[in-house]
Design a protein around this motif. Structure first.
Motif, PDB file in Angstrom:
ATOM      1  N   ALA A 135      -1.208  -9.563   4.788  1.00  0.00           N
ATOM      2  CA  ALA A 135      -1.173  -9.984   3.310  1.00  0.00           C
ATOM      3  C   ALA A 135      -0.592  -8.731   2.726  1.00  0.00           C
ATOM      4  CB  ALA A 135      -2.500 -10.077   2.772  1.00  0.00           C
ATOM      5  N   GLY A 136      -0.362  -7.575   3.473  1.00  0.00           N
ATOM      6  CA  GLY A 136       0.332  -6.281   2.950  1.00  0.00           C
ATOM      7  C   GLY A 136       1.174  -5.610   3.780  1.00  0.00           C
ATOM      8  N   VAL A 137       1.860  -4.689   3.294  1.00  0.00           N
ATOM      9  CA  VAL A 137       2.730  -3.576   3.932  1.00  0.00           C
ATOM     10  C   VAL A 137       2.174  -2.085   3.633  1.00  0.00           C
ATOM     11  CG1 VAL A 137       4.624  -5.201   4.344  1.00  0.00           C
ATOM     12  CG2 VAL A 137       4.591  -3.893   2.396  1.00  0.00           C
ATOM     13  N   ILE A 138       2.685  -1.284   4.613  1.00  0.00           N
ATOM     14  CA  ILE A 138       2.302   0.019   4.223  1.00  0.00           C
ATOM     15  C   ILE A 138       3.473   0.819   3.998  1.00  0.00           C
ATOM     16  CG2 ILE A 138       1.324   2.151   4.965  1.00  0.00           C
ATOM     17  CD1 ILE A 138      -0.860   0.261   6.617  1.00  0.00           C
ATOM     18  N   VAL A 139       3.709   1.478   2.961  1.00  0.00           N
ATOM     19  CA  VAL A 139       4.947   2.586   2.669  1.00  0.00           C
ATOM     20  C   VAL A 139       4.281   3.863   2.817  1.00  0.00           C
ATOM     21  CG1 VAL A 139       6.592   3.233   1.093  1.00  0.00           C
ATOM     22  CG2 VAL A 139       5.924   0.723   1.250  1.00  0.00           C
ATOM     23  N   ARG A 140       4.796   4.515   3.647  1.00  0.00           N
ATOM     24  CA  ARG A 140       4.285   6.061   3.672  1.00  0.00           C
ATOM     25  C   ARG A 140       5.053   6.869   3.227  1.00  0.00           C
ATOM     26  NH1 ARG A 140       0.146   6.015   7.764  1.00  0.00           N
ATOM     27  NH2 ARG A 140      -0.049   4.130   8.752  1.00  0.00           N
ATOM     28  N   GLU A 141       6.309   6.721   3.048  1.00  0.00           N
ATOM     29  CA  GLU A 141       7.316   7.874   2.541  1.00  0.00           C
ATOM     30  C   GLU A 141       7.943   7.432   1.099  1.00  0.00           C
ATOM     31  OE1 GLU A 141       7.623  10.652   3.991  1.00  0.00           O
ATOM     32  OE2 GLU A 141       6.481  10.115   5.471  1.00  0.00           O
ATOM     33  N   PRO A 142       7.847   8.271   0.182  1.00  0.00           N
ATOM     34  CA  PRO A 142       8.429   7.977  -1.245  1.00  0.00           C
ATOM     35  C   PRO A 142       9.716   7.044  -1.037  1.00  0.00           C
ATOM     36  CG  PRO A 142       7.217   9.988  -1.191  1.00  0.00           C
ATOM     37  CD  PRO A 142       7.338   9.684   0.200  1.00  0.00           C
ATOM     38  N   GLU A 175      -8.012   4.244   4.480  1.00  0.00           N
ATOM     39  CA  GLU A 175      -7.168   4.059   5.443  1.00  0.00           C
ATOM     40  C   GLU A 175      -7.334   2.818   6.251  1.00  0.00           C
ATOM     41  OE1 GLU A 175      -6.636   8.838   6.000  1.00  0.00           O
ATOM     42  OE2 GLU A 175      -7.609   7.560   7.477  1.00  0.00           O
ATOM     43  N   GLY A 176      -8.685   2.469   6.521  1.00  0.00           N
ATOM     44  CA  GLY A 176      -9.074   1.190   7.310  1.00  0.00           C
ATOM     45  C   GLY A 176      -8.461   0.100   6.337  1.00  0.00           C
ATOM     46  N   ASN A 177      -8.628   0.088   5.167  1.00  0.00           N
ATOM     47  CA  ASN A 177      -8.478  -1.040   4.206  1.00  0.00           C
ATOM     48  C   ASN A 177      -7.109  -1.310   4.268  1.00  0.00           C
ATOM     49  OD1 ASN A 177     -11.021  -0.707   3.619  1.00  0.00           O
ATOM     50  ND2 ASN A 177     -10.784   0.073   1.485  1.00  0.00           N
ATOM     51  N   ALA A 178      -6.157  -0.141   4.267  1.00  0.00           N
ATOM     52  CA  ALA A 178      -4.817  -0.441   4.258  1.00  0.00           C
ATOM     53  C   ALA A 178      -4.344  -0.966   5.635  1.00  0.00           C
ATOM     54  CB  ALA A 178      -4.082   0.866   4.275  1.00  0.00           C
ATOM     55  N   GLU A 179      -4.809  -0.701   6.695  1.00  0.00           N
ATOM     56  CA  GLU A 179      -4.525  -1.344   8.019  1.00  0.00           C
ATOM     57  C   GLU A 179      -4.970  -2.716   8.087  1.00  0.00           C
ATOM     58  OE1 GLU A 179      -6.523   1.434  10.517  1.00  0.00           O
ATOM     59  OE2 GLU A 179      -4.736   2.982  10.475  1.00  0.00           O
ATOM     60  N   PHE A 180      -5.924  -2.975   7.391  1.00  0.00           N
ATOM     61  CA  PHE A 180      -6.571  -4.372   7.488  1.00  0.00           C
ATOM     62  C   PHE A 180      -5.366  -5.404   6.780  1.00  0.00           C
ATOM     63  CE2 PHE A 180      -8.900  -7.402   4.621  1.00  0.00           C
ATOM     64  CZ  PHE A 180      -9.394  -8.260   5.298  1.00  0.00           C
ATOM     65  N   LEU A 181      -5.037  -4.848   5.660  1.00  0.00           N
ATOM     66  CA  LEU A 181      -4.191  -5.684   4.909  1.00  0.00           C
ATOM     67  C   LEU A 181      -2.849  -5.961   5.827  1.00  0.00           C
ATOM     68  CD1 LEU A 181      -4.551  -4.143   1.442  1.00  0.00           C
ATOM     69  CD2 LEU A 181      -4.886  -6.599   1.891  1.00  0.00           C
ATOM     70  N   VAL A 191       0.889  -1.174   0.079  1.00  0.00           N
ATOM     71  CA  VAL A 191      -0.007   0.042   0.010  1.00  0.00           C
ATOM     72  C   VAL A 191       0.831   1.161   0.211  1.00  0.00           C
ATOM     73  CG1 VAL A 191      -1.588   1.360   1.293  1.00  0.00           C
ATOM     74  CG2 VAL A 191      -2.039  -1.223   1.267  1.00  0.00           C
ATOM     75  N   TYR A 192       0.818   1.988  -1.191  1.00  0.00           N
ATOM     76  CA  TYR A 192       1.737   3.285  -1.213  1.00  0.00           C
ATOM     77  C   TYR A 192       0.949   4.363  -0.841  1.00  0.00           C
ATOM     78  CZ  TYR A 192       5.233   6.326  -2.990  1.00  0.00           C
ATOM     79  OH  TYR A 192       5.893   7.468  -3.209  1.00  0.00           O
ATOM     80  N   TRP A 193       1.386   4.963   0.401  1.00  0.00           N
ATOM     81  CA  TRP A 193       0.216   6.015   1.173  1.00  0.00           C
ATOM     82  C   TRP A 193       0.035   7.181   0.381  1.00  0.00           C
ATOM     83  CZ3 TRP A 193      -2.195   4.216   5.426  1.00  0.00           C
ATOM     84  CH2 TRP A 193      -2.978   5.406   6.201  1.00  0.00           C
TER      85      TRP A 193
END
Length: 371
Positions: free
Chosen positions: A318-325, A307-313, A296-298
């Motif tokens: 099943a997913g990771v969140i990348v907040r910074e370019p 936002e909730g979908n990102a946290e769910f993954l 998930v690319y913020w």
């Protein structure tokens, strides 16, 4: 008894329409009378431009303002009341359609038609079902006293019960309906053979949704530097597609596509090692169904509903969140090098996938009607 089902979406994004088509096609497969209607095709032209154009403009250019409006309309005050009034007024053309069609069920995959449908039901009898296409059940989904709710996950059910305790017994956890192409996606080897892609080549698929917003060019160049073959889906955003093609004209490891149909998208997911994108409700469940690890690319994310979908993954693994370019390339490169982690993410995704959402929804509608 043959049920007559009218499925109503609103094309503010691809997801609502995709879910509606999946339900309609499944109902037809089961021998029922079913029709899909996009509410954007029947509202007044001025409202259509304001609703669809305003949404896309805010999401692309003023995402923080959109997030503010989303959160504001989740409370029963000005934003909520104003939007409900507009929806009720400008969806008036639904009246004639309902009176002509006389459906047994109206199934909504978007909240827009709900207030008007509630008014029509005072004189034309039909039942209404709501298919919530995000994990969080926003207040806009609660309008019109629906007979049934279909929600993505148990957590969604908990949110709905807290907000409307009287819905107990009327909620079904089905997942979000996805096109059958994702449930029956080809294997990685089959998909790569179809695209003339080596089985050993790392492949990254990237999309920022149907409207193609966000810093696609910068993200594409960062991913190209990993050495993987990068496939970018720019959606309906022609300007974004042209900018991408110009930026990568000297890169032989980048493929740029515009809008693709769901069969092709399912094949692209199946052949790729990682998906980079924004977690719209449909995209989230399509990715779970195929089992592709989701980055998930913020900067692509729509504030509020995603936002909730990102946290769910991330929470289910099943997913990771990348907040910074600055972290995008290194995160994706790390996943490409870690086959075991990708395999674990795939298994976590498949464990939460609900590929039978559309058949389950149609089955429940039939059961509720004695058909």
């Amino acid at each position: 008894m043959s049920l007559k089902i009218l499925v109503v979406s609103a094309s503010t994004g691809n997801g609502h329409v995709s879910a509606a088509i999946a339900i309609t096609e499944e109902a037809e497969r089961q021998g029922l009378q079913a029709r899909h209607v996009d509410a954007m095709d029947i509202v007044t032209p001025g409202f259509r431009r304001w609703y669809r154009g305003g949404y896309e403009t805010l999401v692309r250019r003023r995402p923080r303002l959109w997030g503010h409006l989303y959160r504001g309309s989740d409370r029963p005050y000005f934003y909520y009341q104003a939007q409900t009034g507009l929806d009720t007024t400008f969806c008036a053309p639904l009246d004639r359609m309902i009176e002509r069609e006389r459906p047994d069920w109206v199934v909504c995959t978007h909240s827009l038609p709900q207030p008007r449908l509630a008014r029509i039901r005072r004189r034309v009898p039909f039942k209404m079902a709501i298919v919530v296409t995000d994990l969080y059940v926003h207040r806009m989904w609660l309008r019109g006293q629906p007979d049934l709710f279909f929600v993505p996950q148990p957590w969604s059910q908990e949110v709905l019960l807290k907000r409307l305790p009287e819905t107990a017994g009327r909620i079904h956890v089905t997942g979000i309906p996805v096109n059958g192409a994702f449930a029956h996606a080809p294997t990685k080897a089959e998909a790569r053979a179809a695209h003339a892609m080596s089985e050993d080549q790392p492949v990254v698929l990237m999309s920022s949704g149907g409207i193609g917003g966000g810093p696609l060019v910068d993200a594409t160049l960062d991913l190209a530097a990993t050495g993987a073959h990068v496939i970018v889906v720019a959606g309906r955003n022609e300007a974004s597609r042209q900018a991408l093609e110009h930026a990568v004209m000297n890169y032989d490891n980048v493929t740029v596509k515009g809008h693709v149909d769901q069969t092709e998208m399912a094949s692209l997911m199946a052949m790729s090692d990682v998906l980079v994108g924004k977690p719209g409700g449909l995209t989230t469940f399509e990715a779970l169904t195929v089992g592709i690890p989701f980055v998930v690319y913020w900067p692509f994310l729509i504030p509020g509903q995603e936002e909730g979908n990102a946290e769910f993954l991330q929470e289910l693994g099943a997913g990771v969140i990348v907040r910074e370019p600055s972290q995008l390339g290194s995160t994706v490169n790390g996943l490409l090098r870690d086959r075991e982690r990708r395999a674990a993410m795939r298994m976590a995704a498949l464990a939460q996938a609900k590929p039978n959402a559309a058949p389950d929804i149609v089955r429940i509608l039939r059961e509720q009607s004695g058909a």
